[in-house]
Design a protein around this motif. Structure first.
Motif, PDB file in Angstrom:
ATOM      1  N   PRO A 219      27.463 -12.525  12.440  1.00  0.00           N
ATOM      2  CA  PRO A 219      27.104 -12.747  13.923  1.00  0.00           C
ATOM      3  C   PRO A 219      27.969 -11.723  14.624  1.00  0.00           C
ATOM      4  O   PRO A 219      28.927 -11.280  14.504  1.00  0.00           O
ATOM      5  CB  PRO A 219      27.770 -14.035  14.177  1.00  0.00           C
ATOM      6  CG  PRO A 219      27.886 -14.569  12.642  1.00  0.00           C
ATOM      7  CD  PRO A 219      27.957 -13.526  11.561  1.00  0.00           C
ATOM      8  N   ILE A 220      27.235 -11.281  15.897  1.00  0.00           N
ATOM      9  CA  ILE A 220      27.796 -10.151  16.812  1.00  0.00           C
ATOM     10  C   ILE A 220      27.724 -11.058  17.949  1.00  0.00           C
ATOM     11  O   ILE A 220      26.645 -11.383  18.555  1.00  0.00           O
ATOM     12  CB  ILE A 220      27.121  -8.790  16.637  1.00  0.00           C
ATOM     13  CG1 ILE A 220      27.445  -8.314  15.476  1.00  0.00           C
ATOM     14  CG2 ILE A 220      27.614  -8.109  17.905  1.00  0.00           C
ATOM     15  CD1 ILE A 220      29.022  -7.969  15.339  1.00  0.00           C
ATOM     16  N   GLY A 221      28.735 -11.393  18.819  1.00  0.00           N
ATOM     17  CA  GLY A 221      28.550 -12.107  20.253  1.00  0.00           C
ATOM     18  C   GLY A 221      27.870 -13.314  20.155  1.00  0.00           C
ATOM     19  O   GLY A 221      27.188 -13.703  20.943  1.00  0.00           O
ATOM     20  N   GLY A 222      28.193 -14.022  18.806  1.00  0.00           N
ATOM     21  CA  GLY A 222      27.420 -15.251  18.661  1.00  0.00           C
ATOM     22  C   GLY A 222      25.875 -15.436  18.277  1.00  0.00           C
ATOM     23  O   GLY A 222      25.348 -16.386  18.136  1.00  0.00           O
ATOM     24  N   VAL A 223      25.314 -14.119  18.074  1.00  0.00           N
ATOM     25  CA  VAL A 223      23.998 -13.810  17.787  1.00  0.00           C
ATOM     26  C   VAL A 223      23.853 -13.507  16.538  1.00  0.00           C
ATOM     27  O   VAL A 223      24.640 -12.273  16.087  1.00  0.00           O
ATOM     28  CB  VAL A 223      23.165 -12.907  18.732  1.00  0.00           C
ATOM     29  CG1 VAL A 223      21.846 -12.965  18.268  1.00  0.00           C
ATOM     30  CG2 VAL A 223      23.164 -13.459  19.996  1.00  0.00           C
ATOM     31  N   THR A 224      23.109 -14.107  15.537  1.00  0.00           N
ATOM     32  CA  THR A 224      22.969 -13.591  14.282  1.00  0.00           C
ATOM     33  C   THR A 224      21.480 -13.305  13.929  1.00  0.00           C
ATOM     34  O   THR A 224      20.538 -14.047  14.213  1.00  0.00           O
ATOM     35  CB  THR A 224      23.266 -14.205  13.166  1.00  0.00           C
ATOM     36  OG1 THR A 224      24.522 -14.988  13.246  1.00  0.00           O
ATOM     37  CG2 THR A 224      23.231 -14.302  11.654  1.00  0.00           C
ATOM     38  N   GLU A 225      21.273 -12.251  13.371  1.00  0.00           N
ATOM     39  CA  GLU A 225      19.705 -11.493  13.091  1.00  0.00           C
ATOM     40  C   GLU A 225      19.222 -12.616  11.869  1.00  0.00           C
ATOM     41  O   GLU A 225      19.979 -12.899  10.904  1.00  0.00           O
ATOM     42  CB  GLU A 225      19.522 -10.299  12.686  1.00  0.00           C
ATOM     43  CG  GLU A 225      20.521  -9.218  13.547  1.00  0.00           C
ATOM     44  CD  GLU A 225      19.017  -8.863  14.706  1.00  0.00           C
ATOM     45  OE1 GLU A 225      18.065  -9.382  14.459  1.00  0.00           O
ATOM     46  OE2 GLU A 225      19.361  -8.066  15.459  1.00  0.00           O
TER      47      GLU A 225
ATOM     48  N   THR B 239      25.035 -17.327   7.066  1.00  0.00           N
ATOM     49  CA  THR B 239      25.669 -16.204   7.674  1.00  0.00           C
ATOM     50  C   THR B 239      26.920 -15.812   6.930  1.00  0.00           C
ATOM     51  O   THR B 239      27.358 -16.710   6.252  1.00  0.00           O
ATOM     52  CB  THR B 239      25.955 -16.442   9.125  1.00  0.00           C
ATOM     53  OG1 THR B 239      26.803 -17.408   9.442  1.00  0.00           O
ATOM     54  CG2 THR B 239      24.630 -16.665  10.001  1.00  0.00           C
ATOM     55  N   VAL B 240      27.743 -14.487   7.353  1.00  0.00           N
ATOM     56  CA  VAL B 240      28.671 -14.129   6.593  1.00  0.00           C
ATOM     57  C   VAL B 240      29.629 -13.957   7.738  1.00  0.00           C
ATOM     58  O   VAL B 240      29.247 -13.236   8.820  1.00  0.00           O
ATOM     59  CB  VAL B 240      28.731 -13.021   5.662  1.00  0.00           C
ATOM     60  CG1 VAL B 240      27.905 -13.359   4.452  1.00  0.00           C
ATOM     61  CG2 VAL B 240      27.970 -11.778   6.254  1.00  0.00           C
ATOM     62  N   THR B 241      30.979 -13.731   7.575  1.00  0.00           N
ATOM     63  CA  THR B 241      31.955 -13.498   8.529  1.00  0.00           C
ATOM     64  C   THR B 241      32.175 -12.075   8.327  1.00  0.00           C
ATOM     65  O   THR B 241      31.737 -11.149   7.388  1.00  0.00           O
ATOM     66  CB  THR B 241      33.277 -14.297   8.360  1.00  0.00           C
ATOM     67  OG1 THR B 241      33.926 -13.824   7.208  1.00  0.00           O
ATOM     68  CG2 THR B 241      33.195 -15.733   8.460  1.00  0.00           C
TER      69      THR B 241
END
Length: 491
Positions: A404-410, A284-286
């Protein structure tokens, strides 16, 4: 490469420059200029070089531009590998040039490596030690690289004491034409590269990780049937003033004949993180990382699209195959745009578009609507830039999904993964993009993050159905740069 001859050459250059300026348009023999009847024209000098390759002499003849002549490197001979002569009258390079010990070099084909070493006057005892070391290294590496690759002696002195390959390229770019290293230096570097392992394959051929004097390089080896792509990409990379931190750094191009087939090499900077496609698949990326990646891609594309007016100017260039697999991720987590084999250049003075003679087309999944329904006006250069912008919007969608948004990553997916097959046809894409006017979905959660909200808006602006309504690369770059915290994002 230093000493009295070099001093004499430097002293003579101003006089030569005056003489050349009096008779601009020097005609020279050019072996690579088939389209101009094997001749070229220059305000610099004619040159001929001979290089020892696999025990035989190989001659190259062409033109040297005036900036390259002033750079004081192009006309130097290499003590181990090449002999070069520059001259200043029409077709004066139509000569037979031989290495100093040509007879011994010719014997190398029959006498093997020992005769080749003798041809360059290495003491016999050193030859034995050198052969032992080379054979041992060759045995270890034979399983990892093509049998046609030789290991000629490395010339670290080419770059000067304490200088790296990057330093050499910078020196030649700033003191010369701004288009990269001279052809002779490119060939010298290419023939002293040791291939390590394959790092990628594609329809063009293979990409290898290589070493030059201990430095990492990438070597793209084209199949001989794809010679047009190799020649075109090398030509584009050597465009004046193209070099930019967010465009892959070109080093050298060379065609290497091993007697059985021809290998077409394109040597560039090596980026161990691989393509953006690989990078996004791995993790993932920040938010900061996402902005940094997006800004660097926009910066590279804006430089590519931009025309620089002046004597050392640069034409506007459109990529035509922008996608995550053609973008590399550097060690500092910024991007470099690569794979310019399909690029087109615009001559604003003549208002002409230099479209490559190449049967390949771009990647169907990333094609703009006007390309899919064959409605693009190829007589207007802006059309090509607008098609790049559409592709840029899709690349941004790939990047944003891994934040990640709200701890969820697509999970990572390619654009239109849910709408077309894994290898879509033109008709598949046309039906979805042009007829149904669908685009990749933008999640509602992105509205809760300022950077994602802005990037989502940019995507919609980039992939509009009308090319004229899309943003420019410079506008995209400026918008994203406003999201950056200085210490986090620099491009």
């Amino acid at each position: 490469m230093r000493g009295a001859p070099g001093s004499a050459l430097r002293a003579a250059l101003p006089l030569l420059g005056i003489a050349v300026s009096l008779c601009a348009g020097l005609q020279c023999v050019c072996q690579l200029c088939e389209h101009t009847n094997f001749t070229c024209q220059t305000e610099g000098a004619c040159w001929a070089s001979v290089m020892l390759t696999n025990g035989r002499e190989e001659v190259v003849k062409s033109c040297v531009s005036l900036p390259e002549l002033h750079a004081q490197v192009f006309c130097h001979s290499s003590k181990n590998i090449t002999k070069t002569e520059c001259c200043y009258t029409d077709f004066c390079n139509n000569i037979t040039l031989r290495l100093p010990l040509a007879a011994a070099a010719a014997a190398a084909a029959a006498g093997g490596r020992a005769a080749l070493a003798a041809a360059v006057a290495v003491p016999l005892a050193a030859v034995a030690l050198l052969l032992a070391a080379l054979l041992a290294r060759s045995a270890r590496a034979r399983r990892r690289r093509p049998p046609s690759v030789e290991e000629p002696p490395c010339e670290p002195g080419l770059a000067g004491p304490g200088k790296t390959l990057r330093d050499l390229i910078h020196d030649m770019t700033t003191s010369g034409s701004g288009s990269g290293l001279p052809l002779l230096v490119q060939r010298t570097i290419a023939r002293t590269i040791v291939l390590q392992e394959i790092v990628g394959k594609g329809r063009f051929g293979e990409v290898w990780h290589g070493k030059w004097c201990g430095e990492d390089v990438a070597v793209k080896i084209f199949s001989s049937r794809d010679e047009r792509s190799w020649f075109r990409e090398a030509e584009i990379y050597q465009t004046v003033m193209l070099r930019h931190e967010n465009i892959l750094g070109f080093i050298a191009a060379d065609n290497k004949d091993n007697g059985t087939w021809t290998q077409l090499w394109l040597v560039s900077e090596y980026h161990e993180q691989g393509s953006l496609f690989d990078y996004l698949n791995r993790g993932t990326v920040t938010v900061e990382g996402m902005v940094r990646l997006a800004l660097s891609v926009a910066s590279g594309l804006a430089h590519l699209h931009m025309e620089i007016v002046g004597t050392q100017g640069k034409p506007a260039i459109a990529h035509r195959d922008l996608k995550s697999k053609n973008i590399l991720v550097k060690r500092n987590e910024t991007c470099a745009i690569a794979d310019l084999g399909l690029a087109v250049k615009h001559d604003s003075v003549l208002n002409t578009i230099d479209i490559p003679q190449n049967p390949r087309v771009g990647t169907r999944r990333y094609m703009a609507p006007e390309i899919l329904d064959d409605a693009m006006n190829t007589n207007i250069f802006e059309s090509f830039k607008r098609a790049d912008i559409y592709s840029l919007g899709l690349v941004y969608w790939e990047i944003a999904r891994r934040c990640p948004i709200g701890g969820v990553t697509e999970e990572y997916q390619l654009p239109y993964y849910d709408l077309v097959p894994s290898d879509p046809s033109i008709e598949d894409m046309r039906r979805v993009v042009c007829e149904q006017k669908l685009r990749p979905s933008i999640p509602n959660q992105w509205q809760s993050c300022e950077a994602l909200r802005v990037l989502g808006r940019l995507m919609r602006e980039c992939w509009r159905a009308s090319g004229a309504a899309r943003l420019t690369a410079l506008r995209v770059k400026k918008t994203i740069s406003q999201l950056c915290v200085p210490e986090d994002c620099k491009a």
